[in-house]
Scaffold this motif. Structure first.
Motif, short mmCIF file in Angstrom:
data_model
loop_
_atom_site.label_atom_id
_atom_site.label_comp_id
_atom_site.label_asym_id
_atom_site.label_seq_id
_atom_site.Cartn_x
_atom_site.Cartn_y
_atom_site.Cartn_z
N GLN A 128 -2.42 1.59 4.55
CA GLN A 128 -2.53 0.99 3.21
C GLN A 128 -3.74 0.06 3.18
O GLN A 128 -3.84 -0.87 3.98
N GLU B 51 7.46 0.57 -4.63
CA GLU B 51 7.85 1.93 -4.92
C GLU B 51 8.66 1.95 -6.19
O GLU B 51 9.11 0.94 -6.70
N LYS C 128 -1.76 9.69 -3.53
CA LYS C 128 -1.51 8.96 -4.77
C LYS C 128 -0.08 8.42 -4.85
O LYS C 128 0.17 7.42 -5.51
N GLN C 129 0.85 9.11 -4.17
CA GLN C 129 2.24 8.69 -4.28
C GLN C 129 2.49 7.34 -3.61
O GLN C 129 3.13 6.45 -4.17
N CYS C 130 1.98 7.17 -2.39
CA CYS C 130 2.24 5.94 -1.64
C CYS C 130 1.02 5.04 -1.54
O CYS C 130 1.08 4.00 -0.88
N GLN C 131 -0.12 5.44 -2.17
CA GLN C 131 -1.33 4.63 -2.20
C GLN C 131 -1.85 4.33 -0.79
O GLN C 131 -2.22 3.20 -0.46
N ARG C 132 -1.93 5.35 0.06
CA ARG C 132 -2.39 5.18 1.43
C ARG C 132 -3.56 6.13 1.70
O ARG C 132 -3.65 7.20 1.12
N TYR C 133 -4.41 5.70 2.64
CA TYR C 133 -5.56 6.49 3.07
C TYR C 133 -5.26 7.11 4.44
O TYR C 133 -4.54 6.52 5.26
N PHE D 108 -6.67 10.59 0.28
CA PHE D 108 -5.90 9.50 -0.33
C PHE D 108 -4.63 10.08 -0.93
O PHE D 108 -4.67 11.08 -1.66
N HIS E 196 -11.77 4.20 -10.92
CA HIS E 196 -11.26 5.54 -11.17
C HIS E 196 -12.33 6.62 -10.97
O HIS E 196 -12.14 7.75 -11.39
#
Length: 503
Positions: A70, A496, A56-61, A54, A106
Motif C-alpha cells: 500500500q 474497505e 483498484k479493489q484494495c488500492q495496492r501496488y 495497481f 487520474h
C-alpha cells in the motif's frame, strides 16, 4: 631604490574544443559538454517507460516478485517501488537525485525525474537529468480475485441447527452484524437448516468458530482436504471445513429433561419451558417458577428434545386466573424467577368454544393474564408425545396444557412497529410464508424480552410515524431510547467497503 611589484595572478588557460572549437576550460576529454553529450548518452540502457501494476479493489501496488504493498501518491514508499523497477540498469551509474514530477491523479501516469552521473572518456564525469514515465496498469491481486470469484475459498464454517424454527439464527445474525464478524467472509450462503460462511484463510474461520462458541451453545468438528502439494518446497494446500452444530432448542420450546439432569438442577420438574437461548439455554419450570441455565457441555452430556412443533401452538382463552401466593419449595430447590408470577388458570380452546371442555394448569404468566385474554400454548393431553423421558414419567406429572405466551393482534403490532433490523447480504433461497412468519415471531420476541434486546442493534424506522398508546392492547413495545439512528456508512475503519455485506 626599491620597486614594489604586484603578485602575478595565475588564471587557468582556455583550450579549444577538439570538435567544435569553442573555448573551454581544460578537462580530461578536451571536449565541451555539448559535444560530449552528443557522443555519449549515460542514460542509455535505462528504460524511459515502465509499467506498474495497481489493484483498484484494495488500492495496492505490485512489488516483484510476489508482494502487494500500500503506497500513497508521491510517497517515499512509492518512489522506492518505482526505482526498484529499474534497479538493474541503475546499478551501472551513480544515482544523485530522484523526485516525482506532478501528474494528474487520474492520468494513470507516474513521472520520476532522475539525476545520474557516470565516468566517461579519459576519466571525465558527466551528469545528466532525465524523466522516466511509469504507466499504471490495472491488475487484480490474488486476494481480491478470490473475493470476486466467491467460489475460491480456503475454509468454510457450516452452522447447523436441527430445528424447524430459525429464531436462533435470526438472533445469531444480529450478533454477527453488531460485532462485525461478517467483514472477512467471501460469501454467506443460506441453506435449509443453517448458514455457510466462506473464508479465504483458515484463521478467519477459526475466529468465527470461537465467536459462535461464545454466543450460542454449540459443538464443532474440524476436517481438512488436501488440494495440492509441492514436494520440492514441502508446501501443502488444504481446504478446511468446520461443522458447527447449535443445540436443537429454541425459545418457547417445551422440553422434558432426564431425571438425572432435573435432579442436578435443583430437583426441578422434568417438563420445562425454554424462555431464552443466548450463550446458555434458559429454562423455567411453569409449576414452581424455578429457573436453570444449561450450557452446551451439559446439554450434549444429557441431551433432550423439544416435545412439540411450533405449528402445534394452539390459542386458548383464559376463563379464570388466580395468583399463587404461598408456594411450598422442595428441599434443595434452585433459584426462583423474580420476573414471573405463578398463576393457576382455567383455559378453553378458542376452537372448542361450543363445548364446555376446559383445562386447568399452572403457568409462569400469572402477571400477564386476566380473564378473557388470549394465550398460546401446547395441548399435551391430546398430543402424541414421542419422547423417551416423557414415556417413563407418571401421567399425573405431565400437565394437560403448557402455556407459552400471551397472544396479541399481529396485524396491529406490525403496523405500529416503528423500528427495523439490518440483515446480512447472503445467497438465500426463496423465502416462503413460513420463514416470514418465523421472522415476525423473532421481532415479537425482541419486543417482549429485554434481555435479548440488549444484544441487538435496533434502528429507528423514519418511514413510520410515532403513534400514541391510545389503541394499544397492552402489547409490549420498544421505546425510542433503545433505538439507533440508521446511518449509511460506505467504508469501515480499514478502508474497505463495510456496507457491502449488510442490507
Amino acid at each position: 631604490m626599491e620597486y614594489m611589484t604586484e603578485p602575478v595572478k595565475h588564471t587557468p588557460g582556455h583550450i579549444l574544443c577538439c570538435d567544435c572549437g569553442v573555448p573551454i576550460s581544460p578537462n580530461p576529454a578536451n571536449i565541451c559538454v555539448a559535444c560530449l553529450r552528443s557522443k555519449v548518452d549515460i542514460s542509455q540502457g535505462i528504460p524511459k517507460q515502465v509499467s506498474v501494476s495497481f489493484c483498484k479493489q484494495c488500492q495496492r501496488y505490485f512489488q516483484p516478485p510476489g508482494t502487494w504493498v500500500q503506497c500513497a501518491l508521491e510517497s517515499r514508499e512509492l518512489l522506492a517501488l518505482c526505482l526498484k523497477k529499474i534497479k538493474a540498469p541503475l546499478s551501472k551509474v551513480r544515482l544523485v537525485d530522484a523526485s516525482f514530477v506532478w501528474t494528474e491523479p487520474h492520468s494513470k501516469r507516474l513521472k520520476v525525474k532522475l539525476t545520474i552521473q557516470k565516468e566517461v572518456m579519459n576519466g571525465a564525469i558527466l551528469q545528466q537529468v532525465f524523466v522516466v514515465d511509469y504507466v499504471v496498469q490495472p491488475q487484480m491481486c490474488g486476494d481480491c480475485h478470490r473475493v470476486e470469484a466467491k467460489d475460491f475459498w480456503k475454509a468454510v464454517v457450516q452452522v447447523r441447527q436441527k430445528t424447524l424454527h430459525k429464531k436462533t439464527f435470526y438472533y445469531l445474525e444480529q450478533l454477527i452484524l453488531k460485532y462485525g464478524m461478517y467483514q472477512n467472509t467471501l460469501r454467506i450462503k443460506d441453506i435449509h437448516d443453517g448458514l455457510d460462511f466462506y473464508y479465504s484463510s483458515k484463521q478467519h474461520a477459526q475466529k468465527m468458530v470461537e465467536f459462535l462458541q461464545c454466543t450460542v451453545p454449540t459443538r464443532y468438528k474440524a476436517s481438512q482436504r488436501l488440494i495440492s502439494q509441492d514436494v520440492h518446497s514441502n508446501t501443502y494446500n488444504y481446504k478446511s471445513t468446520f461443522s458447527v452444530e447449535i443445540v436443537p432448542i429454541c425459545k418457547d420450546n417445551v422440553v422434558c429433561l432426564s431425571p438425572k439432569l432435573a435432579q442436578s438442577l435443583g430437583n426441578m420438574n422434568q417438563i420445562c419451558v425454554c424462555i431464552r437461548v443466548t450463550s446458555v439455554i434458559h429454562l423455567i419450570d411453569p409449576n414452581t417458577l424455578q429457573v436453570a441455565d444449561i450450557d452446551g457441555n451439559t446439554f450434549w452430556s444429557h441431551p433432550f428434545n423439544s416435545l412439540c412443533h411450533p405449528k402445534q401452538l394452539e390459542e386458548f382463552i383464559v376463563m379464570e386466573c388466580s395468583i399463587v401466593r404461598d408456594l411450598k419449595r422442595n428441599a434443595g430447590a434452585g433459584m426462583i424467577s423474580k420476573k414471573h408470577t405463578l398463576g393457576e388458570v382455567w383455559v378453553q380452546k378458542t376452537s372448542e368454544m361450543s363445548t364446555d371442555k376446559q383445562y386447568f394448569c399452572r403457568t409462569h404468566l400469572g402477571h400477564l393474564l386476566n380473564p378473557g385474554d388470549l394465550v398460546l400454548g401446547f395441548d399435551l393431553a391430546n398430543c402424541n408425545l414421542n419422547d423417551e423421558h416423557v414415556n417413563k414419567m407418571k401421567s399425573d406429572r405431565v400437565p394437560d396444557v403448557v402455556l407459552i405466551k400471551k397472544s396479541y393482534d399481529r396485524t396491529k403490532r406490525q403496523r405500529r412497529r416503528n423500528w427495523k433490523l439490518k440483515e446480512l447480504a447472503r445467497d438465500r433461497e426463496n423465502m416462503d410464508t413460513d420463514d416470514e412468519r418465523q421472522y415476525q415471531d423473532f421481532l415479537e420476541d425482541l419486543e417482549e424480552d429485554e434481555a435479548i434486546r440488549k444484544n441487538v442493534n435496533i434502528y429507528r424506522d423514519s418511514t413510520i410515524p410515532v403513534e400514541g398508546d391510545t389503541d394499544d392492547e397492552g402489547a409490549p413495545r420498544i421505546s425510542l431510547a433503545e433505538m439507533l439512528e440508521d446511518l449509511h456508512i460506505s467504508q469501515d475503519a480499514t478502508g474497505e467497503e463495510g456496507e457491502s455485506m449488510m442490507t
